[in-house]
Scaffold this active site. Structure first.
Site, short mmCIF file in Angstrom:
data_model
loop_
_atom_site.label_atom_id
_atom_site.label_comp_id
_atom_site.label_asym_id
_atom_site.label_seq_id
_atom_site.Cartn_x
_atom_site.Cartn_y
_atom_site.Cartn_z
N GLU A 175 54.01 87.06 18.69
CA GLU A 175 54.12 87.02 20.14
C GLU A 175 53.51 88.31 20.84
OE1 GLU A 175 56.79 87.04 18.31
OE2 GLU A 175 58.31 87.76 19.46
N HIS A 187 56.54 89.73 14.41
CA HIS A 187 56.54 89.04 15.66
C HIS A 187 55.21 88.69 16.33
CE1 HIS A 187 61.05 89.34 16.90
NE2 HIS A 187 60.83 90.24 15.68
N CYS A 196 60.82 85.34 13.18
CA CYS A 196 61.82 86.54 12.62
C CYS A 196 63.33 85.72 12.37
CB CYS A 196 61.98 87.72 13.67
SG CYS A 196 62.58 89.03 12.95
N1 GLN Z 1 68.70 89.78 12.74
C1 GLN Z 1 67.51 89.22 12.08
C2 GLN Z 1 67.35 90.59 11.47
O1 GLN Z 1 67.60 91.87 11.92
C3 GLN Z 1 66.38 89.10 13.18
C4 GLN Z 1 65.79 90.01 13.80
C5 GLN Z 1 64.81 89.44 14.67
O2 GLN Z 1 64.69 88.08 15.15
N2 GLN Z 1 64.16 90.07 15.58
O3 GLN Z 1 66.70 90.65 10.51
#
Ligand code: GLN
Length: 548
Positions: free
Chosen positions: A509, A507, A381
């Site tokens: 994970e 994600h 992310c």
């Molecule tokens: N801050 C970034 C976004 O909102 C990444 C979010 C994250 O790592 N979950 O796109």
């Protein structure tokens, strides 16, 4: 007919109610029962999505896009099932629905009160999953007995115990039996007090699970049974374990599952099949090699902030028969001067998810180091977004490229707010959340990892790769190997030719379980092993678990 097991906690928080609940569920599942677990949290936030990791650790996202408590991660990892919004309910959500109903006029003429209206809503939600054909539903009540906030939940359990048939409902109470070094003695008084407090609220535990650092003698168990008014075989020892994954077997030795089944009047049950679980544990406990992975994040002082990532490493390590030593590297303190000193000797780098400006420069420096030194890299992310920014600045020639999250005026917004996000003003539950499909291009690292073109992964973000720059990136050597087939949003980037360089907008994970370790983590550890063996003997080993 669904049976209900409630798990409460006494004496102190952080006793591991989530792990005990998940372990009990695992044992029942291994005996062939259809089981799920839900968590009721007494805080007033509607969900933990707006909570900072300093408050409650990681926010776990389910397939249906619910932002939930991290214990749901344990439930999924142990049971290998999906949970949903219905598995996590907070006081905020309960009040929100009662107040909405009140506004609609549903209680017209009546005074709306904690008892019966709030407790009715709690009971309704406690039984909601019962309509989905589960044999047993375990409900973990967050917080500690005696908290003002938990009272309506305990009251709801009291009422349900009267409303449901007697053997359809049971209460397991988890307490602490502290060892006083000076007295060389285990102390039962805190347990007695917490059971007494619960009894004053009308709920009496059927089983007491005692967290302890020292074995409980049968004499001590008898004492707890006597003072707390339970049968002696209903006092269960829950000794500290070296891994949370040992807890189901420890609970099996203590016969927690059998005692529960007996009390629920379930008399026929097969022997548990824990073959896969035991195979996993044996690999976990007997690694043949080891690698050191740098976790680059800004919450490294918090055990729970990156919970699912750390657990995914444990799953991937076990399947690779490799001990994964995770070294926490604080991104805020990485500078151009110290980056190679800090990262030298690592076998792989994971740049963590996150929000906001703090520690961003360190993350970008870490990506650069991994890219230039052929160090296996995995960005999740925000970590993926940082890899895009690093590549833009140092390979595409866009020296001021940035994400508009950190620099709204950047001339090259290679990471930009998603179109649908631009008009959103409410912060709660409005990110791009939950499962979305992704199409993977054949012949890429991503395809090698997943072995299929069509995948689905969970999301939690507002910003995205800006497709205006896609051509420039691909020409300079960063490939978008996975995209959302409906919206064309870039989901996966990689650098062909690098030993292992992958960034994902989602994600992974969150979907790694004991029985299904996530393939990216599995391949990342494989690549780290290869990197480890290719390193010269003189390479500087980093000391285990040290925070740098
Ligand atoms: N801050 C970034 C976004 O909102 C990444 C979010 C994250 O790592 N979950 O796109």
């Amino acid at each position: 007919m669904t049976k209900y097991i409630f798990v409460t906690g006494g004496v102190t928080s952080s006793l591991g109610k989530g792990i005990v609940s998940a372990s009990l569920a695992k044992l029942l599942q291994a005996r062939g029962f259809k089981v799920t677990i839900q968590k009721f949290d007494p805080y007033i936030n509607v969900d933990p999505g707006t909570l900072n990791p300093y408050e409650h650790g990681e926010c776990y996202v389910t397939e249906d896009g619910a932002e939930t408590d991290l214990d749901l991660g344990h439930y999924e990892r142990f049971l290998n099932i999906f949970t949903s919004q219905s598995n996590n309910v907070t006081t905020g959500r309960i009040y929100q629905s009662v107040i909405n109903k009140e506004r609609e006029g549903a209680y017209l003429g009546k005074t709306v009160q904690v008892v019966p209206h709030i407790t009715d809503e709690i009971k309704r939600r406690m039984q909601l999953l019962g309509q989905e054909g589960y044999d047993i539903i375990i409900t973990e009540i967050g917080g500690t007995v005696g908290d003002i906030e938990s009272l309506p939940f305990i009251e709801a359990v009291r009422q349900l115990q009267w409303e449901l048939p007697e053997d359809d409902c049971l209460v397991v109470h988890l307490t602490l039996v502290p060892y006083l070094k000076a007295a060389k003695e285990l102390k039962t008084k805190p347990t007695q007090h917490s059971v007494k407090m619960m009894s004053e609220n009308g709920v009496h535990p059927d089983i007491i699970v005692c967290r302890t650092e020292q074995p409980l003698s049968s004499e001590l168990k008898r004492k707890i049974a006597l003072f707390c008014n339970v049968q002696p075989d209903s006092v269960i020892e829950a000794a500290d374990a070296s891994s949370i994954y040992e807890v189901p077997l420890l609970m099996q030795q203590e016969q927690l599952d059998i005692i529960c089944l007996k009390k629920l009047n379930i008399t026929w049950y097969p022997e548990p099949d824990l073959t896969i679980w035991k195979g996993f544990l044996s690999k976990l406990q007997n690694p043949k090699s080891s690698v050191t992975i740098g976790l680059i994040g800004k919450y490294i002082e918090l055990q729970d902030a990156y919970k699912s990532i750390l657990e995914a490493f444990i799953h991937a390590g076990a399947i690779n028969e490799c001990k994964v030593e995770v070294v926490d590297v604080h991104s805020e303190f990485i500078t151009p001067e110290n980056v190679s000193e800090k990262l030298d000797g690592l076998d792989g780098l994971l740049v963590a998810p996150g929000f906001g400006m703090r520690g961003i420069d360190g993350k970008i420096l870490a990506v650069k180091y991994a890219r230039e030194n052929g160090l296996p890299f995995f960005g999740i992310c925000l970590g993926m977004q940082m890899s895009v920014i690093e590549f833009a600045r140092n390979k595409v020639g866009l020296s001021n490229a940035h994400s508009t999250e950190m620099d709204p005026n950047t001339p090259d917004p290679v990471i930009d707010l998603m179109e649908g996000q631009k008009t959103i003003t409410n912060k709660g539950g409005t990110m791009r959340l939950g499962a979305y499909p992704c199409k993977i291009e054949k012949g890429t690292l991503a395809y090698e990892i997943y072995g299929t073109e069509d995948i689905s992964e969970r999301h939690r973000h507002r910003w995205e790769f800006n497709n205006k720059y896609l051509d420039a990136f691909q020409k300079a050597g960063l490939k978008a190997s996975g995209v959302n087939p409906q919206t064309n949003l870039v989901e996966i980037v990689e650098i062909p030719g690098h030993p292992f360089f992958i960034g994902v907008q989602y994600h992974p994970e969150l979907k790694s379980t004991v029985e299904n370790p996530h393939p990216i983590f599995v391949h990342f550890i494989k690549a780290a092993k290869a990197h480890h063996t290719s390193k010269p003997e003189s390479a500087n080993p980093v000391k285990g678990s040290e925070k740098i």
